[in-house]
Design an enzyme around this catalytic site. Structure first.
Site, short mmCIF file in Angstrom:
data_model
loop_
_atom_site.label_atom_id
_atom_site.label_comp_id
_atom_site.label_asym_id
_atom_site.label_seq_id
_atom_site.Cartn_x
_atom_site.Cartn_y
_atom_site.Cartn_z
N CYS A 38 -4.13 9.49 5.49
CA CYS A 38 -4.59 9.34 6.87
C CYS A 38 -4.68 10.72 7.52
CB CYS A 38 -3.60 8.46 7.64
SG CYS A 38 -4.00 8.34 9.40
N HIS B 210 1.71 5.39 -0.88
CA HIS B 210 1.23 6.75 -1.12
C HIS B 210 2.26 7.46 -2.00
CE1 HIS B 210 -2.36 7.25 1.49
NE2 HIS B 210 -1.92 6.07 1.91
N HIS C 163 0.87 -1.19 0.00
CA HIS C 163 0.00 0.00 0.00
C HIS C 163 0.90 1.24 0.00
CE1 HIS C 163 -3.65 2.18 1.83
NE2 HIS C 163 -2.67 3.03 2.09
#
Ligand code: COA
Ligand code: ZN
Length: 327
Positions: free
Chosen positions: A242, A211, A209
């Protein structure tokens, strides 16, 4: 770099969770449901529909139950949601969730800021959630935040990351997502962490995952693919982040990842034109421009018409040939 030779990779869409949680505009429930139904037809392995967090912490996703209950479930797609604690697990079970994505951070500071608990407290809570999931026969994936660095603590030692992976493996979870929460990962580090984790816990399904905070999302994806990771989270349009991680910005964009992997010869199962069309709808929903690039530029063989004076350019070029041919 090697060709993909048609190797199958599995893409998870997180825009309706990681993405929407960061948006200032509340996306109406009907729009969320319609958008997820559209995504269901595009070839994803999994869709992270929403989160069952406290409405105070994540107001954007306070309609988790309604969304989960109203979406059409397409066979072959796993509908998952983020669950932070036992209360969230009960809500998720009532909504017929197909996988729990539980979350904690490998960084003590980020865990306290994001979840208001120490890591040990989180682990105890998540152990209860895992027990609940096991009795309901629902698989559990653990999203481990800040695996590649913490925006408040800096480096997170590899032994610490591996220690949490081992503890969750012992609790009998099915999968672990290695999260680069604020885009601190870089390719050689990705290779080291992914290869070590895959070798150490061979029964677990690992997902990466990333970013794109420092424009390394795609190169990190390639590094992870070449280390043997086959599951990836992506967020359409590159939205996401987040709200409790300083400096967080969007996830790597699903359409950018799908396009790159298709060019190299991997099979993601995704319909790229469908992704680009869905990104246009997403832009309407969030009411701002999306950071993704392929949904703006189109795929690499998108053909543009030459400029209007092209025939004049061509005739001048021919005239030059004629002139040069004269003695
Ligand atoms: N679903 C709904 N409500 C919840 C909840 C859940 N899963 N967990 C707690 N609550 C409610 C409680 O009922 C309580 O409500 P009240 O104030 O009306 O009595 C309130 O939230 C606070 O509960 P508490 O147990 O003290 O939790 P907290 O304030 O310490 O918050 C979390 C802990 C984990 C629930 C909260 O921080 C959270 O949801 N964080 C989400 C983080 C996140 O998703 N980050 C982005 C993804 S990584
Ligand atoms: Zn994320």
């Amino acid at each position: 770099m090697q060709s993909g030779h048609g190797k199958r990779l599995y893409l998870n869409e997180v825009s309706t969770r990681d993405g929407f949680q960061m948006e200032s505009r509340f996306i109406p429930t009907d729009d969320k449901v319609a958008f997820i139904n559209r995504l269901s037809d595009l070839g994803y392995a999994k869709i992270e529909v929403t989160s069952f967090t406290s409405a105070k912490a994540i107001p954007a996703l306070q309609d988790g139950e309604a969304v989960m209950q109203r979406i059409a479930r397409r066979p072959g797609v796993v509908y998952t949601a983020l669950v932070p604690n036992a209360r969230g697990a009960e809500r998720a079970l009532e909504s017929r969730i197909e996988e729990f994505n539980v979350v904690m951070s490998t960084s003590e500071t980020h865990n306290l800021v994001n979840l208001r608990m120490t890591r040990e407290q989180s682990f105890r809570q998540l152990s209860e959630v895992i027990t609940l999931a096991q009795s309901a026969k629902v698989p559990v994936n653990v999203s481990l935040s800040c695996v590649f660095g913490c925006p408040m603590e800096g480096e997170v030692p590899l032994e610490v990351v591996l220690g949490w992976i081992d503890r969750f493996a012992q609790r009998g979870v099915q999968g672990i997502t290695l999260c680069d929460t604020t885009g601190m990962a870089y390719p050689t580090q990705v290779q080291e962490i992914c290869a070590t984790a895959l070798l150490r816990q061979q029964a677990l399904d690992f997902t990466a995952h990333f970013h794109n905070t420092r424009a390394m999302g795609l190169v990190n994806t390639l590094a992870a693919v070449e280390s043997g990771i086959v599951r990836f989270d992506g967020s359409l349009g590159g939205i996401g982040g987040c709200p409790y991680a300083p400096g967080a910005t969007g996830n790597v964009a699903t359409e950018d990842v799908a396009h790159m992997l298709a060019c190299i010869g991997y099979d993601t199962g995704l319909n790229l034109d469908g992704l680009i069309a869905a990104a246009a709808e997403l832009e309407q929903l969030v009411e701002h421009a999306l950071p993704a690039q392929v949904s703006r530029a189109g795929h690499r063989l998108t053909r543009h018409a030459p400029p209007p004076d092209f025939s004049a350019i061509l005739s001048r070029a021919h005239e030059r040939d004629i002139l040069e041919a004269q003695p």
